[in-house]
Each structure stands twice: as structure tokens, then as C-alpha cells.
Scaffold this motif. Structure first.
Motif, PDB file in Angstrom:
ATOM      1  N   TRP A 299       0.844  -1.023   0.307  1.00 16.13           N
ATOM      2  CA  TRP A 299      -0.040   0.038   0.093  1.00 16.13           C
ATOM      3  C   TRP A 299       0.948   1.498  -0.072  1.00 16.13           C
ATOM      4  CZ3 TRP A 299      -3.346  -1.369   4.753  1.00 16.13           C
ATOM      5  CH2 TRP A 299      -4.372  -2.354   4.275  1.00 16.13           C
ATOM      6  N   VAL A 300       2.038   1.121   0.579  1.00 16.77           N
ATOM      7  CA  VAL A 300       2.828   2.381   0.723  1.00 16.77           C
ATOM      8  C   VAL A 300       3.891   2.703  -0.312  1.00 16.77           C
ATOM      9  CG1 VAL A 300       4.266   3.432   2.622  1.00 16.77           C
ATOM     10  CG2 VAL A 300       2.552   1.818   3.352  1.00 16.77           C
ATOM     11  N   GLY A 301       3.871   4.001  -1.010  1.00 17.87           N
ATOM     12  CA  GLY A 301       4.659   4.266  -1.910  1.00 17.87           C
ATOM     13  C   GLY A 301       5.199   5.381  -1.442  1.00 17.87           C
ATOM     14  N   PRO A 302       6.129   6.189  -2.232  1.00 21.99           N
ATOM     15  CA  PRO A 302       7.026   7.668  -1.908  1.00 21.99           C
ATOM     16  C   PRO A 302       5.955   8.446  -1.430  1.00 21.99           C
ATOM     17  CG  PRO A 302       7.200   6.820  -4.157  1.00 21.99           C
ATOM     18  CD  PRO A 302       6.460   5.780  -3.656  1.00 21.99           C
ATOM     19  N   ASP A 303       4.542   8.710  -2.437  1.00 22.12           N
ATOM     20  CA  ASP A 303       3.809   9.719  -2.022  1.00 22.12           C
ATOM     21  C   ASP A 303       2.505   9.288  -1.187  1.00 22.12           C
ATOM     22  OD1 ASP A 303       4.996  11.148  -3.594  1.00 22.12           O
ATOM     23  OD2 ASP A 303       3.861  10.349  -5.609  1.00 22.12           O
ATOM     24  N   THR A 304       2.596   8.150  -0.398  1.00 23.61           N
ATOM     25  CA  THR A 304       1.590   7.630   0.382  1.00 23.61           C
ATOM     26  C   THR A 304       1.505   8.541   1.975  1.00 23.61           C
ATOM     27  OG1 THR A 304       1.497   5.701  -0.513  1.00 23.61           O
ATOM     28  CG2 THR A 304       0.523   6.005   1.692  1.00 23.61           C
ATOM     29  N   ARG A 305       0.491   8.937   2.443  1.00 21.66           N
ATOM     30  CA  ARG A 305       0.362   9.521   3.456  1.00 21.66           C
ATOM     31  C   ARG A 305      -0.175   8.445   4.467  1.00 21.66           C
ATOM     32  NH1 ARG A 305      -3.221  14.434   6.165  1.00 21.66           N
ATOM     33  NH2 ARG A 305      -2.270  14.276   8.208  1.00 21.66           N
ATOM     34  N   THR A 306       0.422   8.223   5.595  1.00 25.70           N
ATOM     35  CA  THR A 306       0.359   7.251   6.548  1.00 25.70           C
ATOM     36  C   THR A 306      -0.028   7.916   7.948  1.00 25.70           C
ATOM     37  OG1 THR A 306       1.572   5.311   5.337  1.00 25.70           O
ATOM     38  CG2 THR A 306       0.793   5.135   7.612  1.00 25.70           C
ATOM     39  N   ILE A 307      -1.188   7.506   8.190  1.00 25.99           N
ATOM     40  CA  ILE A 307      -1.747   8.109   9.669  1.00 25.99           C
ATOM     41  C   ILE A 307      -1.760   6.840  10.587  1.00 25.99           C
ATOM     42  CG2 ILE A 307      -3.417   9.549  11.150  1.00 25.99           C
ATOM     43  CD1 ILE A 307      -4.154  10.757   8.392  1.00 25.99           C
ATOM     44  N   ASP A 308      -1.106   6.998  11.793  1.00 25.65           N
ATOM     45  CA  ASP A 308      -0.966   5.913  12.709  1.00 25.65           C
ATOM     46  C   ASP A 308      -1.742   6.525  14.081  1.00 25.65           C
ATOM     47  OD1 ASP A 308      -0.493   3.889  14.779  1.00 25.65           O
ATOM     48  OD2 ASP A 308       1.455   3.677  14.125  1.00 25.65           O
ATOM     49  N   PHE A 309      -3.009   5.947  14.266  1.00 22.81           N
ATOM     50  CA  PHE A 309      -3.460   6.639  15.397  1.00 22.81           C
ATOM     51  C   PHE A 309      -3.285   5.806  16.726  1.00 22.81           C
ATOM     52  CE2 PHE A 309      -6.516   7.209  11.857  1.00 22.81           C
ATOM     53  CZ  PHE A 309      -6.859   8.577  12.006  1.00 22.81           C
ATOM     54  N   ARG A 310      -2.118   4.855  16.726  1.00 20.47           N
ATOM     55  CA  ARG A 310      -1.646   4.454  17.978  1.00 20.47           C
ATOM     56  C   ARG A 310      -2.660   3.865  18.910  1.00 20.47           C
ATOM     57  NH1 ARG A 310       3.584   6.042  17.516  1.00 20.47           N
ATOM     58  NH2 ARG A 310       4.005   7.745  16.077  1.00 20.47           N
ATOM     59  N   GLY A 311      -3.471   3.138  18.378  1.00 20.19           N
ATOM     60  CA  GLY A 311      -4.490   2.352  19.479  1.00 20.19           C
ATOM     61  C   GLY A 311      -5.461   3.207  19.893  1.00 20.19           C
ATOM     62  N   ASP A 312      -5.606   4.522  19.520  1.00 18.32           N
ATOM     63  CA  ASP A 312      -6.423   5.334  20.367  1.00 18.32           C
ATOM     64  C   ASP A 312      -7.672   5.733  19.420  1.00 18.32           C
ATOM     65  OD1 ASP A 312      -7.296   6.950  22.346  1.00 18.32           O
ATOM     66  OD2 ASP A 312      -6.227   8.663  21.743  1.00 18.32           O
ATOM     67  N   ALA A 313      -8.080   4.941  18.533  1.00 11.98           N
ATOM     68  CA  ALA A 313      -8.920   5.366  17.538  1.00 11.98           C
ATOM     69  C   ALA A 313      -9.988   4.108  17.076  1.00 11.98           C
ATOM     70  CB  ALA A 313      -8.778   6.145  16.536  1.00 11.98           C
ATOM     71  N   VAL A 314     -11.313   4.596  16.746  1.00 14.59           N
ATOM     72  CA  VAL A 314     -12.059   3.566  16.122  1.00 14.59           C
ATOM     73  C   VAL A 314     -12.877   3.888  14.641  1.00 14.59           C
ATOM     74  CG1 VAL A 314     -14.167   2.350  16.363  1.00 14.59           C
ATOM     75  CG2 VAL A 314     -12.626   2.389  18.369  1.00 14.59           C
ATOM     76  N   ILE A 315     -12.242   3.314  13.563  1.00  9.74           N
ATOM     77  CA  ILE A 315     -12.961   3.525  12.478  1.00  9.74           C
ATOM     78  C   ILE A 315     -14.037   2.865  12.184  1.00  9.74           C
ATOM     79  CG2 ILE A 315     -12.176   3.484  10.050  1.00  9.74           C
ATOM     80  CD1 ILE A 315      -9.267   3.903  10.853  1.00  9.74           C
ATOM     81  N   VAL A 316     -15.063   3.786  11.480  1.00 15.68           N
ATOM     82  CA  VAL A 316     -16.379   3.208  11.068  1.00 15.68           C
ATOM     83  C   VAL A 316     -16.536   3.763   9.679  1.00 15.68           C
ATOM     84  CG1 VAL A 316     -17.238   2.705  13.207  1.00 15.68           C
ATOM     85  CG2 VAL A 316     -17.585   4.941  12.093  1.00 15.68           C
ATOM     86  N   PRO A 317     -17.464   3.085   8.937  1.00 15.35           N
ATOM     87  CA  PRO A 317     -17.809   3.854   7.506  1.00 15.35           C
ATOM     88  C   PRO A 317     -18.559   5.109   7.752  1.00 15.35           C
ATOM     89  CG  PRO A 317     -18.694   1.577   7.825  1.00 15.35           C
ATOM     90  CD  PRO A 317     -18.072   1.576   9.222  1.00 15.35           C
ATOM     91  N   GLY A 318     -18.111   6.064   6.969  1.00  8.98           N
ATOM     92  CA  GLY A 318     -18.497   7.412   7.121  1.00  8.98           C
ATOM     93  C   GLY A 318     -20.067   7.327   7.454  1.00  8.98           C
ATOM     94  N   LEU A 319     -20.475   8.242   8.525  1.00  7.64           N
ATOM     95  CA  LEU A 319     -21.703   8.432   8.868  1.00  7.64           C
ATOM     96  C   LEU A 319     -22.646   9.418   8.297  1.00  7.64           C
ATOM     97  CD1 LEU A 319     -20.873   8.772  12.910  1.00  7.64           C
ATOM     98  CD2 LEU A 319     -21.627   6.444  11.592  1.00  7.64           C
ATOM     99  N   TRP A 320     -23.804   8.816   8.214  1.00  7.51           N
ATOM    100  CA  TRP A 320     -24.811   9.843   7.228  1.00  7.51           C
ATOM    101  C   TRP A 320     -25.932  10.346   8.073  1.00  7.51           C
ATOM    102  CZ3 TRP A 320     -25.721  10.862   2.029  1.00  7.51           C
ATOM    103  CH2 TRP A 320     -24.538  10.204   1.273  1.00  7.51           C
ATOM    104  N   ASP A 321     -26.356  11.431   7.872  1.00  7.01           N
ATOM    105  CA  ASP A 321     -27.724  11.929   8.429  1.00  7.01           C
ATOM    106  C   ASP A 321     -28.804  11.704   7.326  1.00  7.01           C
ATOM    107  OD1 ASP A 321     -29.734  13.490   9.471  1.00  7.01           O
ATOM    108  OD2 ASP A 321     -28.583  14.319  11.015  1.00  7.01           O
ATOM    109  N   ALA A 322     -29.818  10.903   7.621  1.00  3.08           N
ATOM    110  CA  ALA A 322     -30.794  10.895   6.463  1.00  3.08           C
ATOM    111  C   ALA A 322     -31.933  11.584   6.561  1.00  3.08           C
ATOM    112  CB  ALA A 322     -31.501   9.355   6.744  1.00  3.08           C
ATOM    113  N   HIS A 323     -31.761  12.858   7.449  1.00  2.00           N
ATOM    114  CA  HIS A 323     -32.786  14.124   7.156  1.00  2.00           C
ATOM    115  C   HIS A 323     -32.216  15.067   8.125  1.00  2.00           C
ATOM    116  CE1 HIS A 323     -37.094  15.097   7.030  1.00  2.00           C
ATOM    117  NE2 HIS A 323     -36.553  16.277   7.845  1.00  2.00           N
ATOM    118  N   GLY A 324     -31.711  16.149   7.427  1.00  2.00           N
ATOM    119  CA  GLY A 324     -31.519  17.355   7.630  1.00  2.00           C
ATOM    120  C   GLY A 324     -31.559  18.555   7.061  1.00  2.00           C
TER     121      GLY A 324
END
Ligand SMILES: [Zn+2]
Length: 563
Positions: free
Chosen positions: A63-88
């Protein structure tokens, strides 16, 4: 052959990624809840060209090439599919120039804020405020009823003032605004609306539902409207939202949204429902617009109103209000008119989204959908007709949602905001069919969840908390710590689906969003804790660390000022 070569050349120029290319962005050091049944949990994901391209336990070196940005949350985060609001309502959330009345604790405070605005702004133009709720005021103010214009007119005698209630279904006008709206002692309310009169026969300044149509729209310039949309969208990105179903927009708003998207300024996806009105037939002729500007803007739904709101007793009920037996609410459209509008939407390929809150309103919407679906040989249900709010449902109608292919688009925080007074409006029996998420779920329905911001907060974790606890922010409910009718709670997994896959399903976008798997949209929400396991009391305040839309970071709590 030459055409093929040209296409290949253009693809090459457009920089379309090939399999095996390194990623643009890699997220690691986090628990990833993918919602992909083939791999529900992971530890790292790779994003490229607006898509998810890798999901694995650990970062794949490929996955990692010269232009890849890697963000390491160091065990302090939870990733979920992007949240939506179905009525606003984006523009109302941003509402540049409006006086925010949502936190006012008395009518006196409302009047003071409006008086301040009048003295600090020049010109004779409208003063517009929004967000008051008489349920938040001392009971002796207006004996628990609605405000009247007298104090407001004294405070601001020479400029028109329009103050909309939190639910958008009632407003107070001062005398100058009533004059401009042509409202006097003898003015008749239009069908589906009410002009409230005092004991002396004079209008009190309070208008409900269709009567609001008498007020000339306080003009907003294109620049002001664009600024409001942008501010609303930025607040949503900050709250962790990657997309919003905007429930009622004008053609002018669609143009501005497109222009923002074109200039790379729109920080989230918008699934727009066109407002009903004189411009609607023309928009229907133009047909749906799907996935404009890299999928940022889609217009293929229409918002219709069949009744009002419960708080202002505009919601249309099958039997009289328990706390005001003289009324059953205010229907906005007759059955034949609604049928005709739903048919026109369906024939043009638009999804009808009908606001219905009372049980009579919900039934009228279900009946309209059934009639049109039959007439079109099943074509309507393919468009996934929706009932927005569906707050009070007669028990006889519950099973119709699943059977007739109708989506209930619901807002969990409405239940927790309304629970102090909803039972008074509905009585002990009817209230059991109100905000009945579990009953609908057990019937097999998917529930696109939202907030109806700015009526409620745009923060999806507040809705998530309400959905799984049926408790107010402070952990209380009219039924104590167990929650208000706790048998109607959703599980955390269901609530997450409501704000992801099910919301996407409500917009015909379940193939793009809601799941983190290769080929899906690179739409991601990063939270500072695990919404599936953390103590319920901590859910509302889970920090949103990052929001990513189509691979682009739209909110980063480490760089809050970056746009
Ligand atoms: Zn709404």
C-alpha cells in the motif's frame, strides 16, 4: 480502434489508479468496524482515488509508496464507515444572519435577544430567529401555552420580526411582520394552517403550518445562502458526517451546492430532496441528477408534507389530541392531491419522501404510496418511497411498511426531546405506537436514521445514544433510568447501520457507502472510542477525530482550523 486508444489515453491522463498502485492515504493503529460480513473487523485501511483499496489486520507494505500519507492512530481510535444523516437541513443549520433561539429559557430572553439584534444592526430589514420551544420555558409564562406578539412588538416596533419554533412548524410575528403578511382580525387561515387569535379576537402573532405561507420570505442573497450552506456543511463534517439527505431544497440551493462541489468547497455528500412548490414541475421535467461532481451531489427525491409536528399540534391524528380534544391536527394535503403528487414524482423517476408525523398522516402517506404503486405495476416501490419521521403509527399500519416497500426515515433524538410531553399529547395507549423503532425493526424494516438538524443537534453520536438508550443527555427519562419505553431501543449494531448502510439504502447508495471494503467509497469517520462497547454515558461525547469524504480529509481534530 482509434476511439479505444483515445479512451485509454484519456484514462491515463486522468490518473486513474491501477491495481497494485500504492495508496494515497493509509489509516492504521485503530480498530476498524467495516460492516463487511466477509471481514467485520480490521486494523488498517488503504484509500486511493476516492475508493477503499485495502482492508487488512495490518498495513500491507504494497500500500505504501513514496507519495503515500500514513496516519497511525496508535491504538487510540475506532474507524467506522462514514456516518450519514438521513434527514437534515443544511442551510438552516448554517443560518448565517439568523438569531439562534434554541437555548433560550424564557420568552423574556427571546425578546431580549431580538431587541439586541435590532439595536446592533441597521436598516429596516427583517429580523429572523429560530429555535424557540415553549416547552423549555417556565410554565407560568403563557400558562404553558404559546407566546403572543405584544412584548415583541413593543421591543421592535418598526422592523418585521419572524421567529420560527424549533420544529419549523410554527412561528411568532411582531405587528410589523403581520402587516407585511396581510394578517388582520379577519384573515382566514389557508387550509392546513392556523392563525391563532386571542380572547379579544385579534391575532396573537402565532401562525401554524400552512399559515406560514402567508409570510413573504425574508430574502437571502445568493452569497448569504451559499455561506449558510457552507457553514452547515462544515458543522456536519466536524460532527463526523460524510453525507446528508437535505430534506427540502429549492432549485437555487441545488445550483449553489453544485457550484460549491465544483470548486472543491463542499465537505460532504448531499442527497437532495426538492421542495414542493411552483418550481417542482419544472425540476421533475429535468429529471434526476445522480452522482454529480464525483458523487457529491445527487438530486432524485422530492419532499412532500402531509401534516405538521406534534409539539405545535399540527401532526394529524386519527383521534383527537389527548390534551386538546377539540383538534386532531392540521392535514396539509388531501388524499387525491397527495396521490397526484406522488404519481408525478414516480413518473419522473424521483423518490417521494413524505413528511408524516401523526398516525392519520402516516396512513394517508401509506395509502398514497399503495395507490400509486398499484397504478404503476410496482414501479413506485423500486424508488423506495419514504415516510419522513413516521413518529406515530397506528398498530394496524405497522406491518404495511415492510409489505408495501416503504422506508421509515426516523430521528432518534426526536423521541428523547419529545418524551417529557409526548404522552400528554397522545395518551397512554397511542404513545406505545410512537417512535416505535423496535416494532418496525422486528417487522424486518431498515431504518435510515437522522437528526432533522437544526431541530435537533447534527451530532450523530447524540442520535446514536438516543437510539440505544431512549434516555436524555443526563441519563434520565420520564420512566426513570431504564429509558422511555426501553423495549423500543435499537442495538448498537442496528444504530450504526441506521447512520450508515440503512441511510445509504434510503438514498439508493448502499453499493457505494456504508461499508469499508475494496471498491467502496473512501468515506470514513474516525472516533476517539468504540461506539459498540463504550459505556453508554460516554457515547454522546465520543470525540470525532477525523472525517474523510471520497479520500479527502474534511475534518481533523488535530488541525481544527484547516478547511
Ligand atoms: Zn425536517
Amino acid at each position: 480502434m482509434r476511439l479505444l486508444a483515445l479512451c485509454l489515453l484519456l484514462l491515463g491522463l486522468a490518473g486513474v489508479a491501477r491495481a497494485g498502485d500504492p495508496a494515497d492515504l493509509v489509516l492504521t493503529g485503530a480498530v476498524v468496524h467495516t460492516q463487511d460480513p466477509a471481514r467485520p473487523k480490521a486494523g488498517a485501511i488503504a484509500l486511493r482515488g476516492g475508493e477503499v483499496v485495502g482492508v487488512a489486520a495490518e498495513v500491507d507494505p504494497a500500500w505504501v509508496g513514496p507519495d503515500t500519507r500514513t496516519i497511525d492512530f496508535r491504538g487510540d481510535a475506532v474507524i467506522v464507515p462514514g456516518l450519514w444523516d438521513a434527514h437534515g437541513h443544511l442551510a438552516s443549520l448554517g443560518a448565517i444572519g439568523e438569531v439562534d433561539l434554541a437555548t433560550t429559557k424564557s420568552w423574556r430572553e427571546v425578546v431580549e435577544r431580538i431587541h439586541d439584534r435590532a439595536t446592533t444592526t441597521s436598516g429596516g430589514g427583517w429580523i429572523v430567529g429560530r429555535g424557540w420551544d415553549q416547552n423549555d420555558w417556565p410554565v407560568d409564562e403563557f400558562s404553558g401555552g404559546f407566546p403572543t406578539h405584544a412584548d415583541l412588538t413593543r421591543a421592535v416596533p418598526d422592523r418585521p420580526v419572524l421567529l420560527t419554533r424549533i420544529d419549523g412548524h410554527a412561528a411568532v410575528l411582531n405587528a410589523a411582520a403581520m402587516r407585511l403578511a396581510g394578517i388582520g382580525p379577519d384573515t382566514k387561515a389557508p387550509e392546513g394552517g392556523a392563525i391563532v387569535h386571542g380572547p379579544d379576537g385579534a391575532p396573537t402573532g402565532l401562525l401554524v403550518d400552512a399559515a406560514l405561507g402567508l409570510v413573504p420570505e425574508p430574502g437571502q442573497t445568493d452569497d448569504e445562502l451559499e455561506a449558510s450552506l457552507l457553514e452547515g456543511a462544515r458543522r456536519c463534517a466536524r460532527a463526523g458526517l460524510v453525507g446528508v439527505h437535505d430534506a427540502g431544497v429549492s432549485p437555487r440551493t441545488v445550483e449553489l451546492l453544485e457550484s460549491l462541489a465544483e470548486r472543491d468547497l463542499l465537505p460532504l455528500r448531499v442527497y437532495a430532496m426538492l421542495s414542493d412548490g411552483p418550481s417542482l414541475p419544472g425540476s421533475l421535467v429535468d429529471g434526476p441528477k445522480v452522482d454529480l461532481h464525483g458523487g457529491l451531489v445527487t438530486v432524485r427525491a422530492v419532499k412532500l408534507f402531509v401534516d405538521g409536528a406534534l409539539g405545535s399540534r399540527g401532526a394529524w391524528l386519527l383521534a383527537p389530541y389527548s390534551d386538546q380534544p377539540s383538534t386532531r391536527g392540521l392535514p396539509q394535503l388531501g388524499q387525491r392531491d397527495l396521490d397526484a403528487k406522488v404519481l408525478a414524482c414516480a413518473l419522473a423517476g424521483f423518490q417521494p419522501c413524505v413528511h408524516a408525523i401523526g398516525d392519520a398522516g402516516v396512513r394517508r402517506a401509506l395509502d398514497a404510496f399503495a395507490t400509486v404503486d398499484r397504478a404503476l405495476g410496482g414501479k413506485l416501490r423500486k424508488l423506495r418511497p419514504r415516510i419522513e419521521h413516521a413518529q406515530v403509527i397506528a398498530s394496524a399500519d405497522l406491518a404495511r411498511f415492510m409489505r408495501e416497500g416503504v422506508l421509515a426515515s426516523m430521528q432518534p433524538t426526536h423521541a428523547t426531546s419529545d418524551m417529557p410531553w409526548a404522552e400528554a399529547r397522545l395518551g397512554p395507549e397511542r404513545v406505545r405506537g410512537a417512535y416505535a423503532w423496535r416494532a418496525l425493526r422486528d417487522g424486518g424494516n431498515v431504518l435510515p436514521l437522522g437528526s432533522d438538524f437544526p431541530v435537533e443537534s447534527e451530532r450523530p453520536m447524540w442520535g446514536f445514544h438516543a437510539a440505544v438508550t431512549r434516555l436524555a443527555a443526563d441519563g434520565t427519562s420520564p420512566h426513570g433510568e431504564g429509558g422511555w419505553f426501553p423495549d423500543q431501543r435499537l442495538t448498537r449494531e442496528e444504530a450504526l447501520q441506521g447512520f450508515t448502510t440503512w441511510a445509504c439504502y434510503g438514498a439508493h447508495q448502499e453499493q457505494q457507502g456504508g461499508v469499508l471494503a475494496p471498491g467502496r467509497c473512501a468515506d470514513v469517520t474516525v472516533l476517539g472510542g468504540d461506539l459498540l462497547t463504550v459505556d453508554a454515558a460516554k457515547l454522546r461525547d465520543l470525540p470525532v477525530r477525523m472525517t474523510i469524504v471520497g479520500g479527502r480529509i474534511t475534518w481533523d481534530s488535530d488541525e481544527p482550523d484547516r478547511r
